[in-house]
Design a protein around this motif. Structure first.
Motif, PDB file in Angstrom:
ATOM      1  N   ASN A 153       7.688   0.131  -1.697  1.00 48.76           N
ATOM      2  CA  ASN A 153       6.375   0.679  -1.946  1.00 48.76           C
ATOM      3  C   ASN A 153       5.345  -0.021  -1.180  1.00 48.76           C
ATOM      4  O   ASN A 153       5.316  -1.477  -1.252  1.00 48.76           O
ATOM      5  CB  ASN A 153       6.045   0.347  -3.606  1.00 48.76           C
ATOM      6  CG  ASN A 153       6.992   1.294  -4.409  1.00 48.76           C
ATOM      7  OD1 ASN A 153       7.240   2.711  -3.890  1.00 48.76           O
ATOM      8  ND2 ASN A 153       7.267   0.968  -5.599  1.00 48.76           N
ATOM      9  N   VAL A 154       4.457   0.712  -0.407  1.00 54.34           N
ATOM     10  CA  VAL A 154       3.279   0.197   0.292  1.00 54.34           C
ATOM     11  C   VAL A 154       2.064   0.652  -0.047  1.00 54.34           C
ATOM     12  O   VAL A 154       2.189   2.103  -0.547  1.00 54.34           O
ATOM     13  CB  VAL A 154       3.545   0.141   1.732  1.00 54.34           C
ATOM     14  CG1 VAL A 154       4.725  -0.544   2.297  1.00 54.34           C
ATOM     15  CG2 VAL A 154       3.853   1.777   2.130  1.00 54.34           C
ATOM     16  N   ILE A 155       0.755   0.060   0.197  1.00 52.33           N
ATOM     17  CA  ILE A 155      -0.355   0.748   0.040  1.00 52.33           C
ATOM     18  C   ILE A 155      -0.798   1.155   1.461  1.00 52.33           C
ATOM     19  O   ILE A 155      -0.952   0.143   2.519  1.00 52.33           O
ATOM     20  CB  ILE A 155      -1.554  -0.354  -0.316  1.00 52.33           C
ATOM     21  CG1 ILE A 155      -0.876  -0.723  -1.818  1.00 52.33           C
ATOM     22  CG2 ILE A 155      -2.827   0.348  -0.679  1.00 52.33           C
ATOM     23  CD1 ILE A 155      -1.728  -1.867  -2.189  1.00 52.33           C
ATOM     24  N   ARG A 156      -0.985   2.333   1.773  1.00 50.42           N
ATOM     25  CA  ARG A 156      -1.407   2.983   2.856  1.00 50.42           C
ATOM     26  C   ARG A 156      -2.955   3.070   2.923  1.00 50.42           C
ATOM     27  O   ARG A 156      -3.589   3.789   2.244  1.00 50.42           O
ATOM     28  CB  ARG A 156      -0.863   4.391   3.343  1.00 50.42           C
ATOM     29  CG  ARG A 156      -1.413   4.910   4.644  1.00 50.42           C
ATOM     30  CD  ARG A 156      -0.212   5.799   5.060  1.00 50.42           C
ATOM     31  NE  ARG A 156       0.996   5.210   5.305  1.00 50.42           N
ATOM     32  CZ  ARG A 156       1.854   6.088   5.580  1.00 50.42           C
ATOM     33  NH1 ARG A 156       2.071   7.356   5.263  1.00 50.42           N
ATOM     34  NH2 ARG A 156       3.155   5.445   5.823  1.00 50.42           N
ATOM     35  N   VAL A 157      -3.696   2.240   3.765  1.00 49.58           N
ATOM     36  CA  VAL A 157      -4.914   2.067   3.730  1.00 49.58           C
ATOM     37  C   VAL A 157      -5.571   2.808   4.958  1.00 49.58           C
ATOM     38  O   VAL A 157      -5.218   2.550   6.119  1.00 49.58           O
ATOM     39  CB  VAL A 157      -5.325   0.509   4.014  1.00 49.58           C
ATOM     40  CG1 VAL A 157      -6.943   0.383   4.034  1.00 49.58           C
ATOM     41  CG2 VAL A 157      -5.014  -0.448   2.777  1.00 49.58           C
ATOM     42  N   PHE A 158      -6.543   3.730   4.826  1.00 45.62           N
ATOM     43  CA  PHE A 158      -7.138   4.650   5.858  1.00 45.62           C
ATOM     44  C   PHE A 158      -8.295   3.915   6.329  1.00 45.62           C
ATOM     45  O   PHE A 158      -9.254   3.854   5.268  1.00 45.62           O
ATOM     46  CB  PHE A 158      -7.289   6.099   5.482  1.00 45.62           C
ATOM     47  CG  PHE A 158      -5.924   6.729   5.073  1.00 45.62           C
ATOM     48  CD1 PHE A 158      -5.152   7.202   6.244  1.00 45.62           C
ATOM     49  CD2 PHE A 158      -5.509   6.555   4.020  1.00 45.62           C
ATOM     50  CE1 PHE A 158      -3.983   8.121   6.068  1.00 45.62           C
ATOM     51  CE2 PHE A 158      -4.155   7.369   3.538  1.00 45.62           C
ATOM     52  CZ  PHE A 158      -3.551   7.992   4.522  1.00 45.62           C
ATOM     53  N   LEU A 159      -8.662   3.453   7.610  1.00 41.74           N
ATOM     54  CA  LEU A 159      -9.689   2.676   7.909  1.00 41.74           C
ATOM     55  C   LEU A 159     -11.042   3.629   8.193  1.00 41.74           C
ATOM     56  O   LEU A 159     -10.561   4.756   8.615  1.00 41.74           O
ATOM     57  CB  LEU A 159      -9.361   1.824   8.753  1.00 41.74           C
ATOM     58  CG  LEU A 159      -8.160   0.875   8.684  1.00 41.74           C
ATOM     59  CD1 LEU A 159      -7.634   0.224   9.903  1.00 41.74           C
ATOM     60  CD2 LEU A 159      -8.428  -0.204   7.646  1.00 41.74           C
TER      61      LEU A 159
END
Length: 133
Positions: A59-65
């Protein structure tokens, strides 16, 4: 290899990806990191985020910059305050200001992870996690 300070590792990944001009960055999931990313979203430093599974099934957090009109990153800097070897605590009256109010202080209180402004409104202090500007 496991990071000794996972929150500092996340802050470095986000800051480096923003400076390199990437659209998104993946960071391993934890409750603390998820709360920090939620604050970054509400304060307008990132576009969005979502929890996903990477290719290995973790599980990862995908951060959209987020970038401004001239393609400069909205996040100019992030600095970790408390470290595993040196925890920094502050009462609500003594919370530091970040860039004279233009930055954001993220603090872990007894009521959860919140910004410095909200912590002083609620009159609670806690552990200073990081600053973002």
């Amino acid at each position: 290899m496991a990071a000794s300070d996972p929150v500092a590792d996340m802050l470095s990944k986000v800051q480096n990806a923003a400076r390199a001009g990437h659209e998104k960055v993946d960071v391993p999931t934890s409750k603390m990191k998820l709360e920090i990313v939620k604050i970054l979203k509400t304060e307008g430093y990132i576009k969005n985020f979502k929890k996903v599974q990477d290719d290995d099934g973790r599980n990862v957090i995908r951060v959209f910059l987020k970038y401004d009109d001239s393609n400069a990153p909205v996040i100019h800097g992030m600095k970790k305050i408390s470290t595993p070897g040196r925890r920094v605590y502050s009462g609500y009256k003594d919370l530091p200001r970040v860039y004279n109010g233009y930055g954001t202080l993220i603090i872990s209180t007894s009521t959860g992870v919140t910004t410095g402004k909200k912590a002083s409104e609620k009159m609670v202090g806690g552990e200073l996690i990081c600053t973002v500007w």
